[in-house]
Design a protein around this motif. Structure first.
Motif, short mmCIF file in Angstrom:
data_model
loop_
_atom_site.label_atom_id
_atom_site.label_comp_id
_atom_site.label_asym_id
_atom_site.label_seq_id
_atom_site.Cartn_x
_atom_site.Cartn_y
_atom_site.Cartn_z
N SER A 63 0.81 -1.22 0.00
CA SER A 63 0.00 0.00 0.00
C SER A 63 0.84 1.27 0.00
O SER A 63 0.43 2.29 -0.55
N THR A 64 2.05 1.21 0.59
CA THR A 64 2.88 2.41 0.70
C THR A 64 4.18 2.32 -0.08
O THR A 64 4.74 3.35 -0.46
N HIS A 66 6.97 1.13 1.24
CA HIS A 66 8.08 1.21 2.18
C HIS A 66 8.64 -0.19 2.46
O HIS A 66 7.88 -1.17 2.50
#
Length: 706
Positions: A63-64, A66
Motif C-alpha cells: 500500500s505504501t 516502504h
C-alpha cells in the motif's frame, strides 16, 4: 472513494508499481529498483510485495511501498508467500556442497521476524532439497495450519510452525502430483499416472484421514494432469493429458476431463460433443459452474454446472482462453497465442448477453482486475520482443490506459478481496480514459475495408466455396485424419477408392486382402491353410498360380503346337500392346536387323494357322506313286476361337471424342451421387454438374446411343 487497484511489472531493467483505476500513477513511496531482477510476487492477501535481486530478497508494503524486511538469500529464482503472508518461500538452483551432497535449496522464512539480528541475520523456519523447478513451492491450507510437499511415493504434511518434523504422511505408490483445496475443509487430491498396464487414478482424501479415499476415479490416457479445485473446495476438475496421441490425430497428445466431488457423492467423465483438444477450463467464483473451450478450430465454448450438465453454449469461434470476473458477473472468451486476439465479453446475469468484442492483438497475458470492471492485457517477452507494454480496458470495451515498455517480462495485479470493490453498475457510467489512451487512439489509423484473403482471378466475383469456409462461417465441420496410415478422402482431394476404368479394356478384379471375400466381407471357406508353415503356404500359392495360368492358356488355345511355313515351331504371338512397343536394347545389346522375307510370316497370325500344323510332306514310293497318307495318331485340335483385342489407344477421332464425353458423364454421375449423399460440393463441381445437358447433346451429335 474506494481503494484504487494496483499492478506491478518487471522489465529487463527495473521493477515498477502502478496505482491503476482511477489514478493511473506510480506509487509515491516506492523506490524503483534497477538491475538484474529475476522475479517479483504479491502475497495472496495483498499486504506485501517482494522481488529478488542477485544478493538478497526485498519485501515492501504494497500500500505504501516502504521496505518491510530484507532476506539474506542469494541467487533466488522463485518467490512465493503463504496464503496470509506469514511465510515467504525462496527457491535457488540446485547445487552441491564440498562433500558432494545436495544443498537444501528450498527455504521458508518468516516475513516479519522479531528475532532477526540488527545486520539482517535470521533463521529459516525450514529448508528442503527441491531439484525440480516445476511444482517447487509448498502448498498451504487456507488457514496456514498445514503445508505439504510431494516426495517419492508419498505426500508429506507439516505443521506450518514446525517444518523440521513430518506431521503426517499420505502413502500412495507412484504419486507424482497433488493439490490441496484452499478451504477450511482440508481435502487433498493425488494423481498416479499409468504404470505397468494399470490405469491412472486420482484419489481424494480428507486430511488427516488417509486410510481410505473418500472419492477416486481411474482412467487410461493420463500421463499428466491439472487438478483444479473450486473456491469452496467441494469439487475438483481433473484435466488429463497424454504425451503421445496413439490415434495419430494430434502432435500434442490427447486430453480428457473428469470431475470428482470432495465428499464422494459424484464423479464422472465430462462428455464433450466436439472432437479435438481441450484448450482451457476454469471454475466460476461461485463454485457452481465452470467453462470449457474445446474442439478443433473453430472451438466450442460451453458452460457446465457442478454436476457436469451443459447449461449454455456460445457460438463457435477461434478461441482458446476463458476467464471469469472476480464477482462472477462477466466472462471473457478470447483467442490468444497464434490466434488474432479477439476478446468476447458476456454478461452472465443477463442471459449470457454479449457486451462487446475487444481487439487485443499480440496479447500474451490477460487478467481481470480485482474490481471486476477492468481488464489488463500485456505483450511480454520472450513471447514477443516487440510492441511490449500494457493495456487496461473497461468492461464496456473502451481503452483506459496504455504504456509501452522495453522487454516487459512480467505483470500482475495486486490481490484484493471482492468486498473491497463491491460491484454496483459496472457498465454505467463509463469512466474517463487516461491521457495515454486518448493519445494512442488519436494515432491509430481507422482501419479501412479489409482486403480479405487472396483470390485468384478465376474465382473473383463468385461466392466462396464451402470447402474454404470455417465451420462457424457455414462451412463443413473439420474432420481430423490420421497423420500417417490413412489417406484423407472426405474433402474430395484424396485418392478415390474407386479403381480407374479404361474404356474398352477388360475389367480386372481388385486385389483382396487375405481372408476377404469379393464384394466385401470375410471369406468363410476352410481350406486348412492355417496348419501350413509359411514356406509350404508360399509353395502352395505358387502351384495354384501356375495351374491357373496353364488352364487360362489352354482355354485361349495357345498351347496347341504350331509350325510355320519353314517347318519350325511357331512362337506364340504377342499382344498388340507388346508388339507395337519397341524392344529394349539395354540387356541384350544391339540387335542386328532381320532381313525381310517374301514369304508370309506365320508367327504374326492371330492364333495357330489352320490346316498347316498337322500336314507333313509326302514322300514317293519305289514305283513312283505317292504313298497313302498315314492316319493321324491323335485327333486334330479344334480350331481356336477368333480373338479380337481392342486397344484404347487406337480408333478414329470420333471414337476418342465419344470416350472422352462418356468419361465426363461418369464423373458427373459420381458428383451427383455424392451430392445426394449429403456431401457439400465445391463451386467448380456444381458447375460441372450443370454441363451434363451440353455433354449429352455433343455425344448424341456424334451418333452415339446408349
Amino acid at each position: 472513494m474506494a481503494q484504487p487497484t494496483q499492478l506491478a511489472y518487471r522489465t529487463s531493467k527495473h521493477i515498477g508499481i502502478l496505482d491503476a483505476a482511477p489514478l493511473y500513477e506510480r506509487l509515491p513511496g516506492f523506490q524503483v529498483p534497477e538491475g538484474n531482477l529475476r522475479c517479483c510476487v504479491y502475497s495472496p492477501d495483498g499486504r506485501f510485495f517482494a522481488w529478488a535481486s542477485p544478493g538478497m530478497v526485498h519485501v515492501v508494503a504494497a500500500s505504501t511501498g516502504h521496505v518491510v524486511t530484507e532476506l539474506p538469500a542469494e541467487n533466488v529464482y522463485e518467490l512465493g508467500f503463504s496464503p496470509a503472508g506469514t511465510y515467504i518461500i525462496t527457491w535457488q538452483r540446485p547445487s552441491k556442497d564440498e562433500d558432494g551432497n545436495a544443498t537444501k535449496n528450498l527455504k521458508v522464512w518468516r516475513t516479519i521476524d522479531d528475532n532477526a539480528g540488527e545486520s539482517g541475520e535470521r533463521d529459516v523456519v525450514g529448508k528442503f532439497v527441491q531439484k525440480n523447478q516445476t511444482g517447487w513451492n509448498l502448498q498451504y491450507t487456507s488457514d496456514e495450519q498445514y503445508c505439504a510437499r510431494c516426495v517419492t511415493n508419498e505426500v508429506q504434511f507439516y505443521e506450518s510452525k514446525d517444518l523440521g518434523t513430518v506431521w503426517n504422511k499420505l502413502r500412495v505408490e507412484g504419486v507424482t502430483d497433488f493439490a490441496l483445496a484452499g478451504t477450511q475443509t482440508h481435502s487433498v487430491a493425488v494423481f498416479v499416472p499409468e504404470r505397468k498396464g494399470q490405469p491412472a487414478s486420482v484419489k481424494v482424501f480428507n486430511v488427516p484421514q488417509f486410510a481410505q479415499p473418500v472419492s477416486q476415479k481411474t482412467f487410461f490416457k493420463g500421463d499428466k494432469v491439472q487438478l483444479k479445485w473450486n473456491q469452496q473446495g467441494t469439487s475438483v476438475i481433473v484435466l488429463a493429458q497424454t504425451e503421445v496421441d496413439k490415434s495419430n490425430k494430434s502432435y500434442y497428445g490427447e486430453t480428457n476431463m473428469y470431475i470428482l466431488s470432495a465428499n464422494g457423492g459424484f464423479d464422472s467423465r465430462i462428455q464433450l460433443d466436439k472432437e479435438g483438444p481441450i484448450h482451457d477450463v476454469m471454475w466460476s467464483p461461485n463454485s457452481k459452474e465452470f467453462g470449457v473451450i474445446y474442439g478443433y478450430m473453430p472451438a466450442k465454448t460451453t458452460i457446465f454446472n457442478q454436476r457436469a450438465v451443459e447449461t449454455h453454449s456460445f457460438n463457435l469461434g477461434p478461441r482458446n482462453t476463458i476467464l471469469f470476473s472476480p464477482h462472477g458477473r462477466f466472462v471473457i472468451v478470447a483467442g490468444f497465442g497464434n490466434l488474432a486476439g479477439q476478446m468476447d465479453i458476456y454478461d452472465l446475469e443477463k442471459n449470457y448477453e454479449k457486451v462487446c468484442t475487444i481487439e487485443a492483438s499480440n496479447t500474451s497475458n490477460c487478467e481481470w482486475s480485482p474490481d471486476g470492471t477492468h481488464i489488463l492485457t500485456a505483450t511480454t517477452s520472450p513471447r514477443l520482443r516487440v510492441d511490449n507494454g500494457i493495456r487496461i480496458w473497461h468492461v464496456g470495451g473502451g481503452l483506459m490506459y496504455v504504456e509501452d515498455m522495453h522487454e516487459l517480462y512480467h505483470v500482475v495485479w495486486r490481490p484484493q478481496s471482492t468486498t473491497q470493490h463491491p460491484l454496483e453498475n459496472p457498465l454505467h457510467p463509463v469512466p474517463t480514459p487516461h491521457a495515454s489512451a486518448l493519445e494512442y487512439l488519436g494515432k491509430v489509423k481507422t482501419p479501412s475495408k479489409p482486403a480479405g484473403a487472396y483470390r485468384p482471378p478465376g474465382a473473383r466475383g463468385t461466392a466462396t466455396p464451402l470447402a474454404f469456409k470455417r465451420e462457424d462461417e457455414g462451412g463443413a465441420a473439420f474432420v481430423r485424419q490420421m497423420m500417417s496410415g490413412k489417406q484423407p478422402e472426405t474433402n474430395g482431394f484424396g485418392p478415390s477408392a474407386r479403381r480407374r476404368v479404361v474404356p474398352g479394356a477388360e475389367t480386372v478384379d481388385p486385389k483382396l486382402p487375405p481372408g476377404a471375400a469379393p464384394g466385401g466381407g470375410v471369406s468363410l471357406t476352410q481350406d486348412g491353410d492355417e496348419n501350413l508353415s509359411k514356406a509350404a503356404l508360399k509353395n502352395k500359392k505358387k502351384r495354384e498360380a501356375k495351374k491357373a495360368k496353364e488352364a487360362e492358356a489352354k482355354t485361349a488355345g495357345l498351347t496347341a503346337p504350331t509350325e510355320n511355313a519353314e517347318g519350325a515351331p511357331a512362337t506364340p504371338s504377342r499382344s498388340p500392346e507388346t508388339r507395337d512397343r519397341p524392344r529394349s536394347r539395354s540387356k541384350a545389346g544391339f540387335e542386328s536387323p532381320q532381313p525381310q522375307s517374301t514369304k508370309p510370316d506365320a508367327s504374326r497370325q492371330r492364333g495357330p494357322p489352320l490346316n498347316t500344323a498337322t500336314q507333313t510332306p509326302q514322300k514317293p514310293t519305289a514305283n513312283g506313286k505317292p504313298a497313302a497318307p498315314a492316319k493321324a495318331a491323335t485327333p486334330a485340335a479344334p480350331p481356336a476361337p477368333d480373338l479380337t483385342v481392342t486397344s484404347p489407344g487406337l480408333g478414329s477421332p470420333e471414337e476418342k471424342k465419344v470416350r472422352s464425353l462418356l468419361k465426363k458423364l461418369r464423373a458427373i454421375d459420381d458428383l451427383k451421387m455424392r451430392q445426394a449423399g449429403g456431401e457439400k460440393l465445391e463451386g467448380t463441381q456444381v458447375l460441372k454438374i450443370g454441363t451434363e445437358e451440353q455433354v449429352r447433346k455433343e455425344i448424341n451429335a456424334l451418333g452415339y446411343s446408349e
